[in-house]
Design an enzyme around this catalytic site. Structure first.
Site, PDB file in Angstrom:
ATOM      1  N   SER A   1     -15.264   8.408   0.790  1.00 28.36           N
ATOM      2  CA  SER A   1     -13.980   7.689   0.776  1.00 28.36           C
ATOM      3  C   SER A   1     -14.064   6.392   1.570  1.00 28.36           C
ATOM      4  O   SER A   1     -13.125   6.011   2.273  1.00 28.36           O
ATOM      5  CB  SER A   1     -12.856   8.578   1.336  1.00 28.36           C
TER       6      SER A   1
ATOM      7  N   HIS B   1      -8.302 -11.405 -14.666  1.00 22.93           N
ATOM      8  CA  HIS B   1      -7.776 -10.775 -15.875  1.00 22.93           C
ATOM      9  C   HIS B   1      -6.285 -10.531 -15.688  1.00 22.93           C
ATOM     10  O   HIS B   1      -5.833 -10.184 -14.593  1.00 22.93           O
ATOM     11  CB  HIS B   1      -8.485  -9.445 -16.144  1.00 22.93           C
TER      12      HIS B   1
ATOM     13  N   LYS C   1       0.296   3.328  -3.195  1.00 23.83           N
ATOM     14  CA  LYS C   1      -0.983   4.017  -3.392  1.00 23.83           C
ATOM     15  C   LYS C   1      -0.766   5.492  -3.701  1.00 23.83           C
ATOM     16  O   LYS C   1       0.143   6.130  -3.156  1.00 23.83           O
ATOM     17  CB  LYS C   1      -1.815   3.875  -2.111  1.00 23.83           C
TER      18      LYS C   1
ATOM     19  N   CYS D   1       0.803  -1.219   0.000  1.00 26.17           N
ATOM     20  CA  CYS D   1       0.000   0.000   0.000  1.00 26.17           C
ATOM     21  C   CYS D   1       0.834   1.267   0.000  1.00 26.17           C
ATOM     22  O   CYS D   1       0.286   2.369  -0.100  1.00 26.17           O
ATOM     23  CB  CYS D   1      -0.959  -0.026   1.187  1.00 26.17           C
TER      24      CYS D   1
END
Length: 340
Positions: free
Chosen positions: A43, A133, A15, A12
């Site tokens: 959020s 995917h 990010k 993270c």
């Protein structure tokens, strides 16, 4: 496997910063579907869409580059992190789809180990991995798109705290600092092992332990750090007081902060929260820990004061450091005050 080929710094910490996201998202048109109970306006951790009187769908996705060298462990961490958003909303995970970016020139056994780690965590979550995917890319990235369900009246939104609530954090802080130190060879193995154990622990168990209590609001602590995600919980009518003596911290995190083994993501959040957080303690290392981006961090729950100790005891049974870290109070001169 070349050390710098697989793990270049991820989780993270990769990010985008909150200021960038706020600027971009504020320009997008707002959905008008009345069945969309939670979108991106607050959020929150996931979208929630009502299907029937007693069923709503929880939808989320998350993916990032590796923050550990072991591909299987990376897959576990990435999956645990993505799955967490459903539990942060109080939901039950049902299905997940793989999201894969992988260099065609890299050993496919590495990809197999990543996806096996992710699959194992999805199964531990009680869900089904149903496809995904993939694209060819210059760097490795992995995560999940996750679907869950929740009763519309049992959604745990992130911004519905009540004054007097106590704030419970279910995992320790310091993951970003320790993994940064690990990449430059300055982290002790026991620090790394504890951080990995925290990151691979599903928030399913804390979510289910909280079912016996009145959770007014909930989020999970990830890329914006404790203070960034706590600030998303704050409404104009109240503030949060964070008390340093209750904060669970991983061994080694303070050392890493004192040695300035910091992340750019923490500094982006620090800059974004300027004027919104006031520190009543003089402790630079602690500040960095509170801004530190967490990968697959814990749940942060706002619960009635009279239930907080009993709930903490249930969370403690899960075996990770946790604590009552503060409270929701009437509006003060800023969103968050950090004190002893």
């Amino acid at each position: 496997m070349e050390e710098k080929l697989f793990c270049k710094g991820g989780g993270c910490t990769a990010k985008l910063g909150p200021a960038v996201l706020e600027r971009v998202l504020s320009k997008l048109p707002k959905p008008t579907d009345e069945n969309l109970l939670i979108g991106c306006e607050s959020s929150d951790d996931a979208a929630v869409y009502q299907l029937t009187e007693d069923t709503a769908v929880v939808q989320t996705l998350d993916f990032f580059p590796p923050m550990v060298e072991d591909p299987y462990v990376f897959g576990q961490i990435a999956a645990a992190n993505a799955l967490s958003d459903v539990w942060a909303m109080g939901g039950t995970v049902k299905t997940a789809l793989n999201i894969v970016c992988f260099p065609e020139t890299m050993d496919l056994n590495i990809l197999g180990s990543i996806m096996t780690g992710g699959s194992d965590k999805v199964r531990e979550a009680g869900a089904s991995l149903v496809g995904g995917h993939s694209i060819a890319d210059t760097d490795v990235k992995y995560g999940l798109s996750v679907m869950g369900t929740v009763h519309p009246k049992k959604i745990r939104a992130n911004n519905t705290c009540k004054i007097g609530d106590q704030l419970i954090l279910t995992k320790p802080l310091g993951v970003g600092l320790i993994m940064t130190a690990s990449r430059v060879g300055q982290a002790q193995q026991e620090w790394i092992d504890a951080a990995v154990r925290s990151m691979t622990t599903l928030n399913r168990w804390a979510c289910e332990a909280a079912d016996a209590f009145d959770v007014h609001a909930c989020t999970d602590v990830t890329g914006f750090g404790l203070l960034g995600h706590l600030r998303e919980m704050i409404q104009p009518i109240y503030s949060a007081v964070v008390r340093t003596d209750g904060i669970p911290i991983l061994d080694g995190a303070r050392y890493c902060a004192e040695e300035f083994l910091l992340t750019a993501a923490a500094q982006r959040t620090r800059n974004f929260l300027k004027g919104k957080v006031r520190f009543a303690v003089d402790d630079f290392a602690l500040e960095e820990i509170l801004f530190d981006p967490q990968t697959s961090g814990g749940l942060l729950m706002s619960v009635p004061q009279e239930q907080s100790e009993a709930m903490l005891k249930e969370i403690q049974k899960l075996g990770l450091p946790c604590g009552i870290i503060g409270s929701i109070v009437p509006r003060m001169d800023c969103d968050i005050i950090v004190t002893k």
